[in-house]
Design an enzyme around this catalytic site. Structure first.
Site, PDB file in Angstrom:
ATOM      1  N   ASP A   9       0.812  -1.226   0.000  1.00  0.00           N
ATOM      2  CA  ASP A   9       0.000   0.000   0.000  1.00  0.00           C
ATOM      3  C   ASP A   9       0.841   1.271   0.000  1.00  0.00           C
ATOM      4  O   ASP A   9       0.571   2.219  -0.737  1.00  0.00           O
ATOM      5  CB  ASP A   9      -0.889   0.079   1.249  1.00  0.00           C
ATOM      6  CG  ASP A   9      -1.971  -0.955   1.288  1.00  0.00           C
ATOM      7  OD1 ASP A   9      -2.602  -1.094   2.346  1.00  0.00           O
ATOM      8  OD2 ASP A   9      -2.183  -1.638   0.274  1.00  0.00           O
ATOM      9  N   HIS A  10       1.862   1.279   0.837  1.00  0.00           N
ATOM     10  CA  HIS A  10       2.528   2.572   1.057  1.00  0.00           C
ATOM     11  C   HIS A  10       3.630   2.895   0.067  1.00  0.00           C
ATOM     12  O   HIS A  10       4.167   4.005   0.062  1.00  0.00           O
ATOM     13  CB  HIS A  10       2.935   2.700   2.523  1.00  0.00           C
ATOM     14  CG  HIS A  10       1.705   2.702   3.375  1.00  0.00           C
ATOM     15  ND1 HIS A  10       0.758   3.704   3.287  1.00  0.00           N
ATOM     16  CD2 HIS A  10       1.220   1.799   4.220  1.00  0.00           C
ATOM     17  CE1 HIS A  10      -0.246   3.407   4.089  1.00  0.00           C
ATOM     18  NE2 HIS A  10      -0.001   2.248   4.647  1.00  0.00           N
ATOM     19  N   ARG A  18       3.040  12.575  -5.507  1.00  0.00           N
ATOM     20  CA  ARG A  18       3.423  13.492  -6.590  1.00  0.00           C
ATOM     21  C   ARG A  18       2.630  13.254  -7.867  1.00  0.00           C
ATOM     22  O   ARG A  18       2.917  13.857  -8.886  1.00  0.00           O
ATOM     23  CB  ARG A  18       4.904  13.305  -6.919  1.00  0.00           C
ATOM     24  CG  ARG A  18       5.865  14.094  -6.051  1.00  0.00           C
ATOM     25  CD  ARG A  18       5.874  15.544  -6.450  1.00  0.00           C
ATOM     26  NE  ARG A  18       6.916  16.278  -5.751  1.00  0.00           N
ATOM     27  CZ  ARG A  18       8.179  16.326  -6.169  1.00  0.00           C
ATOM     28  NH1 ARG A  18       8.553  15.658  -7.239  1.00  0.00           N
ATOM     29  NH2 ARG A  18       9.069  17.028  -5.495  1.00  0.00           N
ATOM     30  N   HIS A  43      -4.461  -3.179  -0.277  1.00  0.00           N
ATOM     31  CA  HIS A  43      -5.742  -2.738   0.272  1.00  0.00           C
ATOM     32  C   HIS A  43      -6.311  -1.672  -0.653  1.00  0.00           C
ATOM     33  O   HIS A  43      -5.837  -0.540  -0.666  1.00  0.00           O
ATOM     34  CB  HIS A  43      -5.494  -2.168   1.675  1.00  0.00           C
ATOM     35  CG  HIS A  43      -6.745  -1.749   2.372  1.00  0.00           C
ATOM     36  ND1 HIS A  43      -6.720  -1.238   3.653  1.00  0.00           N
ATOM     37  CD2 HIS A  43      -8.048  -1.760   2.008  1.00  0.00           C
ATOM     38  CE1 HIS A  43      -7.958  -0.953   4.034  1.00  0.00           C
ATOM     39  NE2 HIS A  43      -8.782  -1.268   3.053  1.00  0.00           N
ATOM     40  N   ARG A  49      -6.870   6.123  -1.596  1.00  0.00           N
ATOM     41  CA  ARG A  49      -5.801   7.028  -1.132  1.00  0.00           C
ATOM     42  C   ARG A  49      -4.417   6.501  -1.485  1.00  0.00           C
ATOM     43  O   ARG A  49      -3.472   7.252  -1.582  1.00  0.00           O
ATOM     44  CB  ARG A  49      -5.919   7.284   0.367  1.00  0.00           C
ATOM     45  CG  ARG A  49      -5.654   6.056   1.196  1.00  0.00           C
ATOM     46  CD  ARG A  49      -5.716   6.354   2.691  1.00  0.00           C
ATOM     47  NE  ARG A  49      -7.070   6.614   3.161  1.00  0.00           N
ATOM     48  CZ  ARG A  49      -7.377   6.641   4.464  1.00  0.00           C
ATOM     49  NH1 ARG A  49      -6.448   6.444   5.377  1.00  0.00           N
ATOM     50  NH2 ARG A  49      -8.617   6.872   4.860  1.00  0.00           N
ATOM     51  N   HIS A  50      -4.269   5.175  -1.631  1.00  0.00           N
ATOM     52  CA  HIS A  50      -2.983   4.631  -2.033  1.00  0.00           C
ATOM     53  C   HIS A  50      -3.157   3.654  -3.199  1.00  0.00           C
ATOM     54  O   HIS A  50      -3.030   4.058  -4.346  1.00  0.00           O
ATOM     55  CB  HIS A  50      -2.182   4.019  -0.869  1.00  0.00           C
ATOM     56  CG  HIS A  50      -2.950   3.212   0.131  1.00  0.00           C
ATOM     57  ND1 HIS A  50      -3.730   2.131  -0.206  1.00  0.00           N
ATOM     58  CD2 HIS A  50      -3.035   3.325   1.473  1.00  0.00           C
ATOM     59  CE1 HIS A  50      -4.250   1.614   0.892  1.00  0.00           C
ATOM     60  NE2 HIS A  50      -3.854   2.318   1.934  1.00  0.00           N
ATOM     61  N   THR A  99      -5.497   5.034   9.580  1.00  0.00           N
ATOM     62  CA  THR A  99      -5.228   3.662   9.152  1.00  0.00           C
ATOM     63  C   THR A  99      -6.341   2.785   9.720  1.00  0.00           C
ATOM     64  O   THR A  99      -7.208   3.279  10.439  1.00  0.00           O
ATOM     65  CB  THR A  99      -3.835   3.191   9.627  1.00  0.00           C
ATOM     66  OG1 THR A  99      -3.565   1.888   9.115  1.00  0.00           O
ATOM     67  CG2 THR A  99      -3.736   3.165  11.140  1.00  0.00           C
ATOM     68  N   GLU A 150      -7.864 -12.928  10.271  1.00  0.00           N
ATOM     69  CA  GLU A 150      -6.608 -12.205  10.486  1.00  0.00           C
ATOM     70  C   GLU A 150      -6.809 -11.314  11.697  1.00  0.00           C
ATOM     71  O   GLU A 150      -7.667 -10.420  11.689  1.00  0.00           O
ATOM     72  CB  GLU A 150      -6.212 -11.376   9.265  1.00  0.00           C
ATOM     73  CG  GLU A 150      -4.909 -10.605   9.496  1.00  0.00           C
ATOM     74  CD  GLU A 150      -4.317  -9.958   8.251  1.00  0.00           C
ATOM     75  OE1 GLU A 150      -4.517 -10.488   7.140  1.00  0.00           O
ATOM     76  OE2 GLU A 150      -3.655  -8.905   8.400  1.00  0.00           O
ATOM     77  N   HIS A 185      -0.857  -5.835  11.150  1.00  0.00           N
ATOM     78  CA  HIS A 185      -1.053  -4.409  11.409  1.00  0.00           C
ATOM     79  C   HIS A 185      -0.083  -3.886  12.458  1.00  0.00           C
ATOM     80  O   HIS A 185      -0.091  -4.302  13.614  1.00  0.00           O
ATOM     81  CB  HIS A 185      -2.491  -4.038  11.792  1.00  0.00           C
ATOM     82  CG  HIS A 185      -2.744  -2.571  11.548  1.00  0.00           C
ATOM     83  ND1 HIS A 185      -3.312  -2.076  10.391  1.00  0.00           N
ATOM     84  CD2 HIS A 185      -2.421  -1.488  12.293  1.00  0.00           C
ATOM     85  CE1 HIS A 185      -3.347  -0.749  10.449  1.00  0.00           C
ATOM     86  NE2 HIS A 185      -2.829  -0.367  11.589  1.00  0.00           N
ATOM     87  N   GLY A 186       0.782  -3.012  12.020  1.00  0.00           N
ATOM     88  CA  GLY A 186       1.717  -2.350  12.939  1.00  0.00           C
ATOM     89  C   GLY A 186       2.896  -3.196  13.370  1.00  0.00           C
ATOM     90  O   GLY A 186       3.606  -2.853  14.314  1.00  0.00           O
ATOM     91  N   GLY A 207       3.350  -4.398   6.198  1.00  0.00           N
ATOM     92  CA  GLY A 207       3.596  -3.447   5.120  1.00  0.00           C
ATOM     93  C   GLY A 207       4.299  -2.180   5.554  1.00  0.00           C
ATOM     94  O   GLY A 207       5.485  -1.975   5.258  1.00  0.00           O
ATOM     95  N   HIS A 208       3.561  -1.362   6.297  1.00  0.00           N
ATOM     96  CA  HIS A 208       4.046   0.004   6.536  1.00  0.00           C
ATOM     97  C   HIS A 208       5.488   0.035   7.065  1.00  0.00           C
ATOM     98  O   HIS A 208       6.338   0.778   6.548  1.00  0.00           O
ATOM     99  CB  HIS A 208       3.101   0.709   7.526  1.00  0.00           C
ATOM    100  CG  HIS A 208       3.457   2.140   7.744  1.00  0.00           C
ATOM    101  ND1 HIS A 208       4.182   2.544   8.839  1.00  0.00           N
ATOM    102  CD2 HIS A 208       3.213   3.258   7.010  1.00  0.00           C
ATOM    103  CE1 HIS A 208       4.370   3.863   8.768  1.00  0.00           C
ATOM    104  NE2 HIS A 208       3.799   4.312   7.673  1.00  0.00           N
TER     105      HIS A 208
HETATM  106  C1  LIG Z   1      -6.041  -3.916   7.080  1.00  0.00           C
HETATM  107  C2  LIG Z   1      -4.702  -3.471   7.487  1.00  0.00           C
HETATM  108  O1  LIG Z   1      -4.315  -3.497   8.632  1.00  0.00           O
HETATM  109  C3  LIG Z   1      -3.760  -2.915   6.497  1.00  0.00           C
HETATM  110  O2  LIG Z   1      -4.043  -3.274   5.187  1.00  0.00           O
HETATM  111  C4  LIG Z   1      -3.817  -1.443   6.579  1.00  0.00           C
HETATM  112  O3  LIG Z   1      -5.178  -1.106   6.414  1.00  0.00           O
HETATM  113  C5  LIG Z   1      -2.974  -0.849   5.510  1.00  0.00           C
HETATM  114  O4  LIG Z   1      -3.702   0.175   4.914  1.00  0.00           O
HETATM  115  P1  LIG Z   1      -3.731   1.613   5.604  1.00  0.00           P
HETATM  116  O5  LIG Z   1      -2.312   1.981   5.919  1.00  0.00           O
HETATM  117  O6  LIG Z   1      -4.417   2.481   4.577  1.00  0.00           O
HETATM  118  O7  LIG Z   1      -4.538   1.388   6.845  1.00  0.00           O
HETATM  119  N1  LIG Z   2      -3.498  -6.524   7.323  1.00  0.00           N
HETATM  120  C1  LIG Z   2      -2.259  -5.931   7.774  1.00  0.00           C
HETATM  121  C2  LIG Z   2      -1.475  -5.468   6.609  1.00  0.00           C
HETATM  122  O1  LIG Z   2      -1.753  -5.833   5.481  1.00  0.00           O
HETATM  123  C3  LIG Z   2      -0.317  -4.587   6.821  1.00  0.00           C
HETATM  124  O2  LIG Z   2      -0.515  -3.714   7.908  1.00  0.00           O
HETATM  125  P1  LIG Z   2       0.710  -2.715   8.206  1.00  0.00           P
HETATM  126  O3  LIG Z   2       1.949  -3.555   8.400  1.00  0.00           O
HETATM  127  O4  LIG Z   2       0.849  -1.824   6.996  1.00  0.00           O
HETATM  128  O5  LIG Z   2       0.314  -1.973   9.456  1.00  0.00           O
END
Ligand SMILES: CC(=O)[C@@H](O)[C@H](O)COP(=O)(O)O
Ligand SMILES: NCC(=O)COP(=O)(O)O
Length: 231
Positions: A9-10, A18, A43, A49-50, A99, A150, A185-186, A207-208
């Protein structure tokens, strides 16, 4: 062996900042897969948004499993049934959220969720429900026929008291219900190891943090280090 799904996503967040065509989430997915990822998560939010629709279509064309995260709407379910990704993970969405703030309210929304879950299952898509680590939510997910849950690890990642114990109780409930356990998540290098100890855990979606770490060490190294922590 715990499978690692990389959420791209990110990469799209940076691209959209940009309005360019780079960095490309599909190139990130390919690199993550070359460096040990077992699948890709993306996602497609209602506000785009992404990740955008074209990203999902191109990610689906990769040979690796795509876990398509989406809100439970007719639009998204129809798109998923047309694309037929390996999996769909149904998540709550609120426009104003920074998020994903909590799990899907499967207990309160059971009646409205049922036809969407059935439609995705009938399309041959593995359905996962993104839920808070609550026993009632797990029992309801199983009653809806979802083969996977999940667990939302956001509260754990924020250091909330008692969350790891809550996740362990939920993991035991998932095993009792015969439902496959994923989490995400996180999650980071620092907090992931206790999560890998959850009984029956089969997959983590991250991801993030890994995309952020890639800014400094490169995506390949970022993914490889997380993969090592899961083995
Ligand atoms: C569902 C989830 O935890 C992740 O996919 C998270 O939603 C990433 O997308 P956002 O950073 O837009 O929340
Ligand atoms: N469902 C969690 C995910 O896809 C990634 O979450 P994050 O690591 O971006 O917080």
């Amino acid at each position: 062996m715990i499978r690692l799904g990389i959420n791209v996503d990110h990469v799209a967040t940076l691209r959209n900042a940009r309005g360019e065509r780079y960095p490309d989430p599909v190139r990130a997915a390919e690199l993550a897969l070359e460096n040990g990822a077992d699948g890709i998560t993306a996602h497609l939010r209602e506000d785009r948004r992404h990740i955008r629709d074209e990203d999902i279509r191109r990610l689906r064309a990769l040979s690796a499993p795509l876990n398509f995260e989406m809100a439970v709407t007719d639009e998204m379910v129809t798109m998923a049934c047309a694309l037929k990704p390996h999996a769909c993970c149904l998540v709550p969405e609120r426009r104003e959220e920074l998020t994903t703030e909590g799990g899907l309210d499967v207990v309160g929304l059971r009646k409205s969720l049922a036809p969407h879950v059935s439609r995705l299952l009938e399309a041959g898509i593995r359905v996962s429900l993104f839920i808070d680590p609550e026993p009632e939510a797990i029992r309801t997910a199983a009653a809806l026929g979802a083969p996977v849950v999940e667990l939302h690890t956001g509260a754990y990642a924020l250091g909330k008291e008692g969350e790891l114990e809550r996740l362990h109780r939920a993991a035991h409930m998932a095993a009792e219900c015969g439902i496959e356990l994923h989490a995400g998540h996180g999650l980071t290098y620092e907090n992931v190891s206790p999560i890998t100890k959850l009984p029956g855990l089969k997959e983590l979606n991250i991801g993030h943090f890994l995309i952020s770490e890639a800014v400094f060490v490169g995506l390949g190294a970022s993914v490889r280090r997380m993969k090592d922590l899961l083995s």
